[in-house]
Design a protein around this motif. Structure first.
Motif, mmCIF file in Angstrom:
data_model
loop_
_atom_site.group_PDB
_atom_site.id
_atom_site.type_symbol
_atom_site.label_atom_id
_atom_site.label_comp_id
_atom_site.label_asym_id
_atom_site.label_seq_id
_atom_site.Cartn_x
_atom_site.Cartn_y
_atom_site.Cartn_z
ATOM 1 N N LYS A 193 0.844 -1.191 0.000
ATOM 2 C CA LYS A 193 0.000 0.000 0.000
ATOM 3 C C LYS A 193 0.883 1.247 0.000
ATOM 4 O O LYS A 193 1.522 1.572 1.004
ATOM 5 N N TRP A 194 0.935 1.904 -1.148
ATOM 6 C CA TRP A 194 1.666 3.154 -1.278
ATOM 7 C C TRP A 194 0.670 4.305 -1.416
ATOM 8 O O TRP A 194 -0.415 4.141 -1.987
ATOM 9 N N PHE A 195 1.060 5.452 -0.877
ATOM 10 C CA PHE A 195 0.221 6.648 -0.951
ATOM 11 C C PHE A 195 1.033 7.755 -1.620
ATOM 12 O O PHE A 195 2.221 7.917 -1.336
ATOM 13 N N LEU A 196 0.394 8.501 -2.510
ATOM 14 C CA LEU A 196 1.094 9.519 -3.289
ATOM 15 C C LEU A 196 0.544 10.909 -3.031
ATOM 16 O O LEU A 196 -0.655 11.092 -2.830
ATOM 17 N N GLN B 206 -9.449 15.850 -14.637
ATOM 18 C CA GLN B 206 -8.233 15.043 -14.748
ATOM 19 C C GLN B 206 -7.095 15.675 -13.966
ATOM 20 O O GLN B 206 -6.352 14.987 -13.264
ATOM 21 N N ALA B 207 -6.977 17.007 -14.049
ATOM 22 C CA ALA B 207 -5.918 17.696 -13.318
ATOM 23 C C ALA B 207 -6.112 17.553 -11.817
ATOM 24 O O ALA B 207 -5.159 17.350 -11.062
ATOM 25 N N ALA B 208 -7.381 17.663 -11.369
ATOM 26 C CA ALA B 208 -7.664 17.507 -9.948
ATOM 27 C C ALA B 208 -7.287 16.121 -9.474
ATOM 28 O O ALA B 208 -6.750 15.931 -8.384
ATOM 29 N N ARG B 209 -7.569 15.122 -10.322
ATOM 30 C CA ARG B 209 -7.231 13.739 -9.976
ATOM 31 C C ARG B 209 -5.721 13.572 -9.834
ATOM 32 O O ARG B 209 -5.229 12.954 -8.884
ATOM 33 N N LEU B 210 -4.963 14.147 -10.764
ATOM 34 C CA LEU B 210 -3.519 14.012 -10.739
ATOM 35 C C LEU B 210 -2.899 14.782 -9.588
ATOM 36 O O LEU B 210 -1.836 14.416 -9.090
ATOM 37 N N ASN B 211 -3.535 15.877 -9.174
ATOM 38 C CA ASN B 211 -2.970 16.734 -8.136
ATOM 39 C C ASN B 211 -3.522 16.449 -6.753
ATOM 40 O O ASN B 211 -3.213 17.165 -5.806
ATOM 41 N N ALA B 212 -4.342 15.425 -6.616
ATOM 42 C CA ALA B 212 -4.897 15.052 -5.325
ATOM 43 C C ALA B 212 -4.125 13.867 -4.750
ATOM 44 O O ALA B 212 -3.546 13.074 -5.494
ATOM 45 N N PRO B 213 -4.088 13.741 -3.440
ATOM 46 C CA PRO B 213 -3.484 12.539 -2.854
ATOM 47 C C PRO B 213 -4.180 11.296 -3.390
ATOM 48 O O PRO B 213 -5.386 11.308 -3.632
ATOM 49 N N ARG B 214 -3.434 10.217 -3.586
ATOM 50 C CA ARG B 214 -4.038 9.005 -4.110
ATOM 51 C C ARG B 214 -3.367 7.770 -3.534
ATOM 52 O O ARG B 214 -2.283 7.843 -2.960
ATOM 53 N N PHE B 215 -4.031 6.646 -3.711
ATOM 54 C CA PHE B 215 -3.573 5.362 -3.197
ATOM 55 C C PHE B 215 -3.156 4.472 -4.349
ATOM 56 O O PHE B 215 -3.802 4.456 -5.401
ATOM 57 N N LEU B 216 -2.059 3.742 -4.177
ATOM 58 C CA LEU B 216 -1.620 2.761 -5.159
ATOM 59 C C LEU B 216 -1.511 1.389 -4.502
ATOM 60 O O LEU B 216 -0.852 1.250 -3.460
#
Length: 219
Positions: free
Chosen positions: A55-58, A86-96
């Motif tokens: 579980k990585w978080f970005l 799309q920009a909001a998605r890329l610039n928001a914290p996310r989980f991998l």
């Protein structure tokens, strides 16, 4: 009790909660291959923190901790709205969710769910990689994670306060503690650099948040 005293956890788009003990351990430096793989530069010469969990978080490269991008309310053409989303998605914290990860020279290469092509991987270039501190493997006796040493107070056997650990410098053969002590006559904190080796470090107590070092105030 107020919400400020108990801040709500950060819930990501996919419902995963951002860990309260998240520690930054690396940075996405490029795409790897054509099937969505990524290259991650670990901050430590020993990248075990990246392998201890799937579980990585970005967070984006320039985003401040706690910042969440919120799209504007102004009406826009459909294409612009899609671009903003799309920009909001890329610039928001996310989980991998990591599928595989391994060392390759001085970097870590990984494949993750939801990253299916090179374009998706390249969009993450520069992102900061975090993992939960609770996922770290237990260190051997006498070994410590850098994150656990930051903030510890350092004194010598005579009881003289040398400062507080604010950073560690990796010199290759060993690490060096960077301390900031009380302000000098010019109002600037006194900086001290102490090699983190047994010749100088007499004891480390994480419970007491204290390090005792064989070091003088005038060194």
């Amino acid at each position: 009790m107020s919400d400020r005293a108990n801040p709500s956890p950060l819930v990501l788009d996919d419902g995963v909660v951002w860990p309260e003990d998240a520690v930054e351990v690396g940075r996405v430096v490029d795409a790897w291959g054509v099937k969505g793989g990524i290259k991650v530069m670990p901050f430590s010469s020993d990248p075990q923190a990246l392998f201890c969990t799937k579980k990585w978080f970005l967070r984006p490269a320039e985003a401040a901790v706690g910042a969440v991008v919120r799209p504007g309310a102004a009406t826009k053409p459909a294409s612009a709205v899609a671009s903003a989303a799309q920009a909001a998605r890329l610039n928001a914290p996310r989980f991998l969710q990591v599928k595989s990860a391994r060392e390759q020279s001085d970097i870590v290469v990984a494949t993750c769910e939801g990253l299916d092509d090179r374009n998706a991987a390249e969009a993450l270039k520069g992102a900061r990689v975090f993992v939960s501190r609770s996922a770290f493997p237990t260190p051997d006796d006498g070994e410590f994670y850098w994150i656990d040493l930051i903030g510890l107070d350092v004194s010598n056997p005579q009881g003289e306060a040398l400062g507080r650990v604010v950073d560690l410098i990796d010199t290759g053969p060993n690490s060096v503690l960077r301390l900031e002590g009380e302000a000098d006559a010019d109002g600037k904190p006194v900086e001290r650099l102490i090699p983190f080796v047994s010749a100088y470090i007499l004891s480390v107590s994480l419970a007491d948040k204290r390090i005792v070092a064989d070091w003088g105030l005038d060194y």
